[in-house]
Write a protein that holds these residues in place. Structure first.
Motif, mmCIF file in Angstrom:
data_model
loop_
_atom_site.group_PDB
_atom_site.id
_atom_site.type_symbol
_atom_site.label_atom_id
_atom_site.label_comp_id
_atom_site.label_asym_id
_atom_site.label_seq_id
_atom_site.Cartn_x
_atom_site.Cartn_y
_atom_site.Cartn_z
ATOM 1 N N ASN A 142 -4.410 -1.080 -14.232
ATOM 2 C CA ASN A 142 -5.512 -0.167 -14.542
ATOM 3 C C ASN A 142 -5.954 0.589 -13.296
ATOM 4 O O ASN A 142 -5.646 0.191 -12.181
ATOM 5 N N PRO A 143 -6.702 1.672 -13.480
ATOM 6 C CA PRO A 143 -7.140 2.457 -12.312
ATOM 7 C C PRO A 143 -7.929 1.585 -11.334
ATOM 8 O O PRO A 143 -8.743 0.763 -11.748
ATOM 9 N N VAL A 144 -7.670 1.770 -10.051
ATOM 10 C CA VAL A 144 -8.312 0.962 -8.998
ATOM 11 C C VAL A 144 -9.406 1.759 -8.318
ATOM 12 O O VAL A 144 -9.194 2.887 -7.885
ATOM 13 N N GLN A 145 -10.601 1.153 -8.238
ATOM 14 C CA GLN A 145 -11.682 1.864 -7.561
ATOM 15 C C GLN A 145 -11.631 1.641 -6.062
ATOM 16 O O GLN A 145 -11.116 0.611 -5.589
ATOM 17 N N ILE A 146 -12.214 2.577 -5.328
ATOM 18 C CA ILE A 146 -12.229 2.475 -3.860
ATOM 19 C C ILE A 146 -12.939 1.202 -3.422
ATOM 20 O O ILE A 146 -12.520 0.538 -2.472
ATOM 21 N N ASP A 147 -13.991 0.824 -4.145
ATOM 22 C CA ASP A 147 -14.725 -0.391 -3.787
ATOM 23 C C ASP A 147 -13.827 -1.616 -3.838
ATOM 24 O O ASP A 147 -13.923 -2.510 -2.999
ATOM 25 N N LYS A 148 -12.963 -1.643 -4.814
ATOM 26 C CA LYS A 148 -12.053 -2.784 -4.945
ATOM 27 C C LYS A 148 -11.085 -2.833 -3.770
ATOM 28 O O LYS A 148 -10.724 -3.899 -3.272
ATOM 29 N N ILE A 149 -10.650 -1.677 -3.328
ATOM 30 C CA ILE A 149 -9.734 -1.613 -2.185
ATOM 31 C C ILE A 149 -10.467 -2.075 -0.936
ATOM 32 O O ILE A 149 -9.918 -2.777 -0.085
ATOM 33 N N ARG A 150 -11.728 -1.685 -0.849
ATOM 34 C CA ARG A 150 -12.532 -2.045 0.316
ATOM 35 C C ARG A 150 -12.676 -3.565 0.436
ATOM 36 O O ARG A 150 -12.760 -4.112 1.533
ATOM 37 N N ALA B 277 0.355 -0.169 -2.216
ATOM 38 C CA ALA B 277 0.855 -1.363 -2.906
ATOM 39 C C ALA B 277 -0.165 -1.880 -3.908
ATOM 40 O O ALA B 277 0.184 -2.294 -5.013
ATOM 41 N N ILE B 278 -1.438 -1.867 -3.529
ATOM 42 C CA ILE B 278 -2.498 -2.337 -4.437
ATOM 43 C C ILE B 278 -2.527 -1.504 -5.704
ATOM 44 O O ILE B 278 -2.561 -2.010 -6.818
ATOM 45 N N ILE B 279 -2.524 -0.185 -5.519
ATOM 46 C CA ILE B 279 -2.595 0.702 -6.684
ATOM 47 C C ILE B 279 -1.364 0.522 -7.557
ATOM 48 O O ILE B 279 -1.448 0.538 -8.789
ATOM 49 N N PHE B 280 -0.219 0.289 -6.915
ATOM 50 C CA PHE B 280 1.015 0.088 -7.674
ATOM 51 C C PHE B 280 0.914 -1.163 -8.538
ATOM 52 O O PHE B 280 1.316 -1.175 -9.691
ATOM 53 N N THR B 281 0.378 -2.227 -7.953
ATOM 54 C CA THR B 281 0.317 -3.502 -8.659
ATOM 55 C C THR B 281 -0.610 -3.471 -9.857
ATOM 56 O O THR B 281 -0.352 -4.117 -10.867
ATOM 57 N N SER B 282 -1.679 -2.724 -9.729
ATOM 58 C CA SER B 282 -2.688 -2.749 -10.775
ATOM 59 C C SER B 282 -2.261 -1.949 -12.004
ATOM 60 O O SER B 282 -1.782 -0.834 -11.900
#
Lengths: 242, 175
Positions: free
Chosen positions: B17-25, B10-15
């Motif tokens: 721009n490309p999402v980094q793993i750190d941001k997900i963390r 869901a996070i990647i879908f919303t963004s």
């Protein structure tokens, strides 16, 4: 029998050289200078006669080729043992440059063959009405960088009368004052163009301070600076808290 | 118990721009980086297998949903847009900068054998290239390098994904 003159469009003299080398099926490591120089010069003449713009670089390379050719006609002097046999060859530098260019030409082609954003692949967030695919008819405001801001200020200054650039020192405003003033006006008006920001005060100090103030506020991320399309009007707005 | 994989998706879908793993963390601090990586890989495989209209890609140091490359024609048709094409001169200048960064304009001119001024200007305007500072030599000339947008536009994970100059050179030896 009709002659068909097919003139390739070249990206510069090195490109032309590579074309000639390939066309003659020559080894790039052993270029017959006389032959290549002759064909190269013929090509330049062709371009001129077709009213094509022959950039200076073409002529520089022509001179280089002729120079190399003349060097190769001279008997080679006793070479000192430190000089590599390769480097003594007058063609060495040119061949080196050609080989390097060839690699970059290949690199450029490979890059172009990748799946490109907005040509082959797309990400989320476009609507059918969004006509601004990357470039062209950019109507949407784009965040800009310092580079464009400098250009914008340069344009403003260029349009000014020389007399207006003389400093009028009556108003001893400091940079901090200017920063505060800009922030006050933005808080009130939300969004302003560069021209509005400078107001009627076209003197050197005001313009310089405005420029520095904007850079500082950008750095502090307190304002956003954006442009309506390339070369469009530049505007400034407060960064809104969400 | 939260479904971490679904949250990541869901996070990647919303963004946009490309999402980094750190941001997900930051959103899922209890999940290890390695686990996030693994879940993303699972997602990538699932989308790949689905043979649908879009896939999950690693690009510009993050992850992003992108349409499949072979469907470009249809999307262009839908968007009624003509994609901006870079001239060959611009592509050559871009290639030099990508491989030789940080690089001076004079060096780019030298490699190409022509003046690259207008190409460079275009690349800067399109934000594919940026100013990286000034070289500490007399004249203090400007150094140029590629941007994150460059990675996004050319569908690259990072600069290392580019074929090396040596590989490109060997490609030529075969012809």
């Amino acid at each position: 029998m009709g002659y068909e003159v097919k003139l390739e469009i070249f990206e510069g003299p090195l490109d032309l050289l590579l074309y000639l080398i390939k066309k003659n099926e020559i080894e790039i490591y052993d270029i017959p200078i006389a032959l290549i120089t002759e064909q190269y010069l013929t090509h330049i003449e062709m371009m001129k006669s077709l009213n094509l713009d022959v950039a200076g670089e073409y002529l520089v390379l022509a001179a280089t080729l002729i120079y190399i050719k003349s060097k190769m006609l001279l008997p080679s002097p006793e070479e000192s043992p430190e000089v590599e046999e390769d480097e003594a060859d007058p063609r060495f530098e040119l061949v080196k440059q050609l080989l390097e260019y060839q690699v970059f030409k290949e690199a450029a082609m490979q890059l172009g063959q990748r799946p490109l954003l907005e040509r082959d692949v797309f990400k989320r967030g476009y609507s059918a009405e969004d006509k601004n695919i990357d470039e062209g008819k950019d109507e949407i405001d784009v965040d800009i960088s310092v580079f464009e801001i400098v250009e914008a200020f340069y344009r403003i200054i260029s349009k000014m009368e020389k007399t207006e650039l003389i400093e009028i020192d009556m108003d001893k405003m400091s940079l901090t004052d200017r920063i505060n003033e800009i922030m006050d006006r933005l808080t009130e008006k939300k969004k302003m163009t560069f021209t509005e920001l400078i107001g009627g005060q076209l003197n050197r100090r005001m313009i310089l301070y405005t420029f520095l103030a904007i850079l500082e506020l950008m750095r502090l991320r307190m304002i956003r600076v954006y442009q309506a399309g390339s070369f469009g009007v530049i505007s400034v707005a407060l960064v809104m808290e969400k | 118990m939260e479904d971490s994989k679904a949250i990541i998706e869901a996070i990647i879908f919303t963004s946009e721009n490309p999402v980094q793993i750190d941001k997900i963390r930051e959103v899922l601090p209890d999940v290890e980086k390695g686990e996030i990586s693994r879940l993303i890989k699972e997602l990538m495989d699932e989308y790949e297998k689905r043979s649908g209209g879009f896939i999950l890609l690693e690009v510009a140091g993050g992850f992003q949903f992108r349409t499949r490359a072979d469907l470009g024609y249809w999307i262009s048709k839908f968007l009624k847009g003509r994609p901006a094409i870079l001239s060959r001169a611009a592509m050559e200048a871009l290639a030099v900068i990508a491989y030789k960064q940080p690089v001076l304009k004079s060096e780019v001119d030298s490699f190409r054998g022509v003046d690259s001024g207008s190409s460079l200007k275009g690349l800067l305007e399109r934000k594919l290239v940026r100013i990286m500072g000034r070289k500490d030599v007399p004249g203090r000339p400007i150094m140029y390098g590629t941007t994150k947008k460059f990675l996004e536009v050319f569908n690259l994970k990072d600069l290392a994904e580019l074929p090396t100059l040596k590989e490109l050179k060997d490609l030529h030896k075969e012809t």
